[in-house]
Design a protein around this motif. Structure first.
Motif, PDB file in Angstrom:
ATOM      1  N   VAL A  66       3.846   4.248  14.805  1.00  0.00           N
ATOM      2  CA  VAL A  66       3.267   4.337  13.466  1.00  0.00           C
ATOM      3  C   VAL A  66       1.742   4.292  13.568  1.00  0.00           C
ATOM      4  O   VAL A  66       1.187   3.393  14.215  1.00  0.00           O
ATOM      5  CB  VAL A  66       3.751   3.165  12.575  1.00  0.00           C
ATOM      6  N   TYR A  67       1.070   5.272  12.948  1.00  0.00           N
ATOM      7  CA  TYR A  67      -0.374   5.216  12.805  1.00  0.00           C
ATOM      8  C   TYR A  67      -0.725   4.240  11.672  1.00  0.00           C
ATOM      9  O   TYR A  67      -0.135   4.289  10.589  1.00  0.00           O
ATOM     10  CB  TYR A  67      -0.943   6.586  12.437  1.00  0.00           C
ATOM     11  N   VAL A  68      -1.713   3.355  11.922  1.00  0.00           N
ATOM     12  CA  VAL A  68      -2.149   2.402  10.909  1.00  0.00           C
ATOM     13  C   VAL A  68      -3.667   2.458  10.824  1.00  0.00           C
ATOM     14  O   VAL A  68      -4.371   2.244  11.828  1.00  0.00           O
ATOM     15  CB  VAL A  68      -1.693   0.964  11.248  1.00  0.00           C
ATOM     16  N   VAL A  69      -4.188   2.749   9.627  1.00  0.00           N
ATOM     17  CA  VAL A  69      -5.629   2.727   9.405  1.00  0.00           C
ATOM     18  C   VAL A  69      -6.076   1.277   9.282  1.00  0.00           C
ATOM     19  O   VAL A  69      -5.562   0.526   8.456  1.00  0.00           O
ATOM     20  CB  VAL A  69      -6.001   3.521   8.138  1.00  0.00           C
ATOM     21  N   ASP A  70      -7.008   0.867  10.124  1.00  0.00           N
ATOM     22  CA  ASP A  70      -7.466  -0.518  10.138  1.00  0.00           C
ATOM     23  C   ASP A  70      -8.447  -0.768   8.986  1.00  0.00           C
ATOM     24  O   ASP A  70      -9.028   0.162   8.419  1.00  0.00           O
ATOM     25  CB  ASP A  70      -8.139  -0.807  11.483  1.00  0.00           C
ATOM     26  N   GLY A  71      -8.601  -2.056   8.631  1.00  0.00           N
ATOM     27  CA  GLY A  71      -9.626  -2.439   7.654  1.00  0.00           C
ATOM     28  C   GLY A  71      -9.239  -2.200   6.224  1.00  0.00           C
ATOM     29  O   GLY A  71     -10.110  -1.919   5.389  1.00  0.00           O
ATOM     30  N   MET A  72      -7.941  -2.292   5.874  1.00  0.00           N
ATOM     31  CA  MET A  72      -7.502  -2.103   4.496  1.00  0.00           C
ATOM     32  C   MET A  72      -6.856  -3.389   3.958  1.00  0.00           C
ATOM     33  O   MET A  72      -5.856  -3.356   3.262  1.00  0.00           O
ATOM     34  CB  MET A  72      -6.510  -0.944   4.394  1.00  0.00           C
ATOM     35  N   ALA A  73      -7.408  -4.541   4.345  1.00  0.00           N
ATOM     36  CA  ALA A  73      -6.838  -5.804   3.865  1.00  0.00           C
ATOM     37  C   ALA A  73      -6.879  -5.835   2.339  1.00  0.00           C
ATOM     38  O   ALA A  73      -7.815  -5.313   1.722  1.00  0.00           O
ATOM     39  CB  ALA A  73      -7.622  -6.985   4.435  1.00  0.00           C
ATOM     40  N   PRO A  74      -5.848  -6.425   1.694  1.00  0.00           N
ATOM     41  CA  PRO A  74      -4.684  -7.083   2.280  1.00  0.00           C
ATOM     42  C   PRO A  74      -3.518  -6.117   2.543  1.00  0.00           C
ATOM     43  O   PRO A  74      -2.438  -6.551   2.856  1.00  0.00           O
ATOM     44  CB  PRO A  74      -4.291  -8.091   1.215  1.00  0.00           C
ATOM     45  N   ILE A  75      -3.741  -4.801   2.354  1.00  0.00           N
ATOM     46  CA  ILE A  75      -2.656  -3.836   2.555  1.00  0.00           C
ATOM     47  C   ILE A  75      -2.290  -3.759   4.022  1.00  0.00           C
ATOM     48  O   ILE A  75      -1.125  -3.909   4.392  1.00  0.00           O
ATOM     49  CB  ILE A  75      -3.061  -2.451   2.008  1.00  0.00           C
ATOM     50  N   GLN A  76      -3.285  -3.569   4.895  1.00  0.00           N
ATOM     51  CA  GLN A  76      -3.022  -3.529   6.330  1.00  0.00           C
ATOM     52  C   GLN A  76      -4.330  -3.718   7.080  1.00  0.00           C
ATOM     53  O   GLN A  76      -5.369  -3.175   6.699  1.00  0.00           O
ATOM     54  CB  GLN A  76      -2.363  -2.209   6.731  1.00  0.00           C
ATOM     55  N   TYR A  77      -4.269  -4.501   8.153  1.00  0.00           N
ATOM     56  CA  TYR A  77      -5.449  -4.748   8.974  1.00  0.00           C
ATOM     57  C   TYR A  77      -5.021  -5.359  10.296  1.00  0.00           C
ATOM     58  O   TYR A  77      -3.916  -5.863  10.440  1.00  0.00           O
ATOM     59  CB  TYR A  77      -6.440  -5.664   8.260  1.00  0.00           C
ATOM     60  N   GLN A  78      -5.931  -5.314  11.262  1.00  0.00           N
ATOM     61  CA  GLN A  78      -5.681  -5.838  12.598  1.00  0.00           C
ATOM     62  C   GLN A  78      -6.317  -7.220  12.722  1.00  0.00           C
ATOM     63  O   GLN A  78      -7.506  -7.392  12.442  1.00  0.00           O
ATOM     64  CB  GLN A  78      -6.273  -4.872  13.639  1.00  0.00           C
ATOM     65  N   ASP A  79      -5.479  -8.217  13.122  1.00  0.00           N
ATOM     66  CA  ASP A  79      -6.036  -9.562  13.234  1.00  0.00           C
ATOM     67  C   ASP A  79      -6.739  -9.734  14.579  1.00  0.00           C
ATOM     68  O   ASP A  79      -6.863  -8.800  15.372  1.00  0.00           O
ATOM     69  CB  ASP A  79      -4.937 -10.621  13.027  1.00  0.00           C
ATOM     70  N   GLU A  80      -7.202 -10.987  14.834  1.00  0.00           N
ATOM     71  CA  GLU A  80      -7.985 -11.237  16.041  1.00  0.00           C
ATOM     72  C   GLU A  80      -7.166 -11.061  17.326  1.00  0.00           C
ATOM     73  O   GLU A  80      -7.734 -10.900  18.409  1.00  0.00           O
ATOM     74  CB  GLU A  80      -8.582 -12.652  15.998  1.00  0.00           C
ATOM     75  N   ASN A  81      -5.844 -11.086  17.200  1.00  0.00           N
ATOM     76  CA  ASN A  81      -4.985 -10.903  18.367  1.00  0.00           C
ATOM     77  C   ASN A  81      -4.536  -9.457  18.536  1.00  0.00           C
ATOM     78  O   ASN A  81      -3.669  -9.161  19.369  1.00  0.00           O
ATOM     79  CB  ASN A  81      -3.757 -11.809  18.257  1.00  0.00           C
ATOM     80  N   GLY A  82      -5.079  -8.566  17.716  1.00  0.00           N
ATOM     81  CA  GLY A  82      -4.713  -7.165  17.813  1.00  0.00           C
ATOM     82  C   GLY A  82      -3.376  -6.833  17.179  1.00  0.00           C
ATOM     83  O   GLY A  82      -2.815  -5.769  17.425  1.00  0.00           O
ATOM     84  N   GLN A  83      -2.845  -7.745  16.330  1.00  0.00           N
ATOM     85  CA  GLN A  83      -1.559  -7.546  15.684  1.00  0.00           C
ATOM     86  C   GLN A  83      -1.744  -7.047  14.245  1.00  0.00           C
ATOM     87  O   GLN A  83      -2.716  -7.413  13.582  1.00  0.00           O
ATOM     88  CB  GLN A  83      -0.749  -8.849  15.676  1.00  0.00           C
ATOM     89  N   LEU A  84      -0.778  -6.234  13.795  1.00  0.00           N
ATOM     90  CA  LEU A  84      -0.823  -5.743  12.418  1.00  0.00           C
ATOM     91  C   LEU A  84      -0.496  -6.868  11.444  1.00  0.00           C
ATOM     92  O   LEU A  84       0.458  -7.615  11.650  1.00  0.00           O
ATOM     93  CB  LEU A  84       0.180  -4.600  12.240  1.00  0.00           C
ATOM     94  N   GLN A  85      -1.273  -6.983  10.377  1.00  0.00           N
ATOM     95  CA  GLN A  85      -1.021  -7.938   9.310  1.00  0.00           C
ATOM     96  C   GLN A  85      -1.095  -7.207   7.967  1.00  0.00           C
ATOM     97  O   GLN A  85      -1.541  -6.071   7.887  1.00  0.00           O
ATOM     98  CB  GLN A  85      -2.040  -9.090   9.351  1.00  0.00           C
ATOM     99  N   GLY A  86      -0.657  -7.889   6.901  1.00  0.00           N
ATOM    100  CA  GLY A  86      -0.787  -7.328   5.565  1.00  0.00           C
ATOM    101  C   GLY A  86       0.544  -6.904   4.951  1.00  0.00           C
ATOM    102  O   GLY A  86       1.616  -7.097   5.518  1.00  0.00           O
ATOM    103  N   ILE A  87       0.451  -6.322   3.764  1.00  0.00           N
ATOM    104  CA  ILE A  87       1.631  -5.908   3.009  1.00  0.00           C
ATOM    105  C   ILE A  87       2.441  -4.868   3.793  1.00  0.00           C
ATOM    106  O   ILE A  87       3.671  -4.922   3.837  1.00  0.00           O
ATOM    107  CB  ILE A  87       1.200  -5.333   1.646  1.00  0.00           C
TER     108      ILE A  87
END
Length: 603
Positions: A66-87
């Motif tokens: 899955v392609y994920v565009v980073d920096g769209m918190a709280p929808i989707q973003y990469q945390d400090e461990n490089g893991q996907l977070q968000g809705i």
């Protein structure tokens, strides 16, 4: 609003918090006076039902990129461990549970470049408006699972009605509103970078989705930003399926999306929107925003009371869904079980207990255990490189008294721990007895002569060839050919119906006078053969043939017919052609010596 936000930073923050809270409440389906309309909403809560082809697709393609565009918190973003977070992560987790897929995330900054490379199967959270149709013209979109309004972000001092020739901030690779001049556009990697630039005055304005705008405004407490709800069309977020030649992935995920309750998505929004790492201390907030905090607490209590009231309705809905699942389980003849590998313990549903009792509980449970241990053995020797789950499918046969037999398909979900070891197997039995019986019936029809129920020429030839390859010279084997004497005259004088009756009698005699391990066949009109092996005395075969001649005369005494028999005893060098030839020559000799005779091939 703009004047108020300029004068007092604290009041601006209060307005943002209140708007964010009310946005979540208003978006809830129960707050709509007209009630939720399933024809308008993107998602409907339904049970997931997959075809056999779709289930096989999941088994063959367990991992989806899955392609994920980073920096769209709280929808989707990469945390400090490089893991996907968000809705988006929560929705994909829900889809993993519902489908059995494992999703692997590839973070990107430029949508256009990613769409050209197509290294992933899915693009997550594609922001789609009617202006973007050409931008996504070769992508199949899922139903929208999230809708957000657009917020106009202005640098303090800029006028919302005078933005022509102003510098606009956009994310790299994303669509640009038609009202914005591309020549005055500056591109950034994330929405947070755009807000930083607007706050510094490097960019005059931008449009950002309401969730991300509220999230970063609350997190960073900007001093020189004015946010105004925009009148432009809302943005609908969907999945983009990048492989147009893959018909199954979109069908499966669209079905799974349709079963996620909209209320659950609202809960995800609330949970993620409140996970904000504020850049101010709690004491500072309390000292400077006492009145505002009191207001928020009051609103929270109201919302909590509302959610408590709604949860009671949800409990009834869940109970109804559970009842529907149980009913579906009974109607679909599926029986569920769990196998704890560590404890070596099997837990089975009540329906499965009843099923096993029908065949003999202990014996049937052992069959199930052997199937599960086989699955465990196969998967424990081939661990995947990542922790997760896999699938396996195999058939088992349950047997009971009075020749009772049922065939069931085991569909297993393999659960692994962090060390990639199999820790649990969850699965279900599906009754496929009817399909197996139909297959067996078709097989018999293909192998058997329809009139006599004996093997036909083709199937008998293949079976005899196989026996000849396995011939053990320490035993005897014989190829016997026989036909009915005077059969043509019976057909000519008494008719084919009488002829068919005699052929059927002949078939029954061969089945009753020889062993089940022997191979009786009808190889022509009134010509038959039988292959016998693993006996020690030639006289046994000859005696059987005499009994067959006598049985024929006793069974059909109203018609003047008899049978002639030729016997060829097998030698190690014989194949099907030579054995048949020798037995046929012996038959010719028997018929030439007076009919109703037996002749043995001698070299």
């Amino acid at each position: 609003m703009r004047t108020i936000l300029k004068k007092n930073k604290k009041k601006r923050l209060t307005v943002i918090l209140i708007v964010l809270f009310l946005t979540f409440i208003i978006h809830s389906p129960e707050m709509n006076a007209e009630g939720p309309d399933p024809n308008k909403g993107p998602l409907k809560s339904e049970l997931l039902s997959l075809s056999e082809e779709e289930q096989q697709y999941i088994i063959e393609n367990p991992h989806i990129s899955v392609y994920v565009v980073d920096g769209m918190a709280p929808i989707q973003y990469q945390d400090e461990n490089g893991q996907l977070q968000g809705i988006t992560r929560k929705i994909f987790h829900e889809l993993e549970i519902k489908t059995g897929f494992t999703f692997e995330y590839i973070f990107i900054e430029d949508i256009r470049s990613a769409l050209k490379e197509r290294q992933a199967k899915i693009m997550a959270a594609i922001p789609f408006t009617f202006e973007d149709t050409e931008f996504y013209e070769d992508i199949q979109l899922s139903p929208e699972y999230l809708t957000t309004n657009q917020i106009l972000i202005l640098h303090e001092g800029e006028e919302a009605t005078h933005l022509k020739n102003k510098i606009y901030g956009a994310v790299i690779g994303s669509p640009i509103p038609s009202s914005v001049d591309r020549r005055t556009t500056v591109f950034f990697h994330t929405r947070e970078e755009i807000l930083d630039a607007v706050d510094k005055g490097d960019v005059d304005f931008s449009f950002i989705n309401g969730f991300s705008a509220s999230y970063y405004l609350l997190q960073n407490s900007y001093d020189h930003i004015v946010s105004i709800p925009s009148a432009i069309q809302n943005t609908e977020l969907s999945f983009g399926y990048l492989d147009k030649d893959d018909p199954f992935l979109s069908k499966i995920l669209n079905k799974a999306l349709g079963t996620i309750d909209p209320d659950q998505i609202q809960n995800y929004i609330v949970e993620e929107a409140t996970k904000i790492d504020r850049k101010v201390s709690l004491q500072v907030v309390f000292n400077n925003f006492f009145t505002e905090i009191t207001t928020i607490v009051f609103l929270f209590i109201i919302g909590l009371g509302y959610l408590t009231f709604r949860s009671r309705k949800d409990e009834k809905k869940i109970q109804l869904q559970n009842n529907r699942l149980l009913a579906l389980s009974e109607l679909s003849e599926e029986y569920f079980y769990e196998y704890d590998v560590i404890q070596d313990h099997i837990s089975i549903s009540d329906e499965l207990k009843v099923l096993l009792n029908n065949y003999g509980y202990k014996e049937s449970l052992l069959v199930l255990q052997r199937g599960l241990k086989k699955t465990f053995s196969e998967h424990s020797h081939h661990p995947k490189m990542i922790a997760g789950h896999n699938h396996s499918v195999e058939n088992i046969v349950l047997k009971g008294g009075f020749e009772k037999k049922g065939t069931y398909k085991m569909v297993n979900l393999i659960i692994r721990n962090n060390q990639h070891d199999v820790s649990m197997i969850i699965g279900k039995l599906m009754d496929i007895s009817i399909f197996e019986r139909e297959k067996e019936t078709l097989k018999i029809k293909a192998e058997r002569d329809g009139l006599t129920k004996l093997y036909n020429y083709e199937s008998s030839r293949e079976l005899i060839k196989e026996r000849l390859l396995q011939f053990d010279s320490s035993f005897l084997a014989a190829f016997i050919v026989l036909d009915i004497d005077y059969f043509k005259s019976v057909n000519d004088t008494l008719g084919h119906q009488e002829g068919n009756r005699i052929l059927q009698k002949m078939g029954k005699l061969l089945l009753n006078n020889f062993r089940k391990s022997d191979i009786p066949a009808r190889i022509g009109g009134d010509e038959f053969c039988i292959f016998v092996d693993k006996f020690t005395d030639r006289e046994q075969v000859i005696e059987k043939c005499h009994e067959l001649i006598e049985s024929m005369s006793e069974t059909i005494h109203d018609v003047p017919i008899s049978i002639s028999i030729g016997i060829a005893f097998i030698k190690e060098e014989d194949n099907y052609q030579t054995a048949f030839k020798h037995a046929d020559e012996a038959l010719y000799k028997a018929k030439g010596s007076g009919r109703a005779r037996i002749a043995i091939y001698e070299e």
